[in-house]
Design a protein around this motif. Structure first.
Motif: not given
Ligand SMILES: [Fe+2]
Length: 131
Positions: A52, A56, A82-83, A86-87, A89-90, A93, A109
């Motif tokens: 990640y 970034s 950004e998408t 986010d993917d 990050r999901d 999580d 992804d």
């Protein structure tokens, strides 16, 4: 999740970008190794965190290049970055909260980043001479 292999068709022709894309593939393969070797969720999460952070930083580099040259498709390209973040990050999580790694989702992804994003947005960046 299958191992990713660097392919020449991933090349966008900007040395710095191609180098970082190659490094990303290396890290993703490292993640694959961790999943297969130990399956340890903390270790998986650490490696995902590294990926990640590296992604970034990589996106920030591309966005800086685009801003510098007032690249016309900047907004759409940044939105896709950004998408993608986010993917990821999901997925992180889910590992953190539920203790499961959705390997299928991760694979979908990753495929989208490496096949779609590189070959559309990033390739266009180069063709436009904005790299
Ligand atoms: Fe990009």
């Amino acid at each position: 999740m299958s191992l990713l292999q660097w392919k020449d068709e991933f090349k966008v022709g900007i040395a710095e970008v191609d180098h970082e894309h190659q490094e990303l593939i290396g890290l993703i393969n490292e993640l694959h190794g961790v999943i297969r070797a130990t399956g340890d969720l903390d270790e998986i999460l650490d490696t995902l965190g590294e990926i990640y952070a590296q992604i970034s930083a990589h996106f920030a580099l591309e966005e800086k290049m685009m801003r510098k040259t007032r690249y016309p498709a900047y907004a759409a390209h940044k939105e896709d970055h950004e998408t993608l973040l986010d993917d990821l990050r999901d997925i992180m999580d889910d590992v953190e909260d539920e203790g499961v790694l959705d390997e299928t989702q991760l694979s979908v992804d990753l495929n989208r980043w490496f096949s779609d994003h590189f070959q559309t947005h990033d390739a266009k960046l180069h063709r436009s001479g904005h790299g």
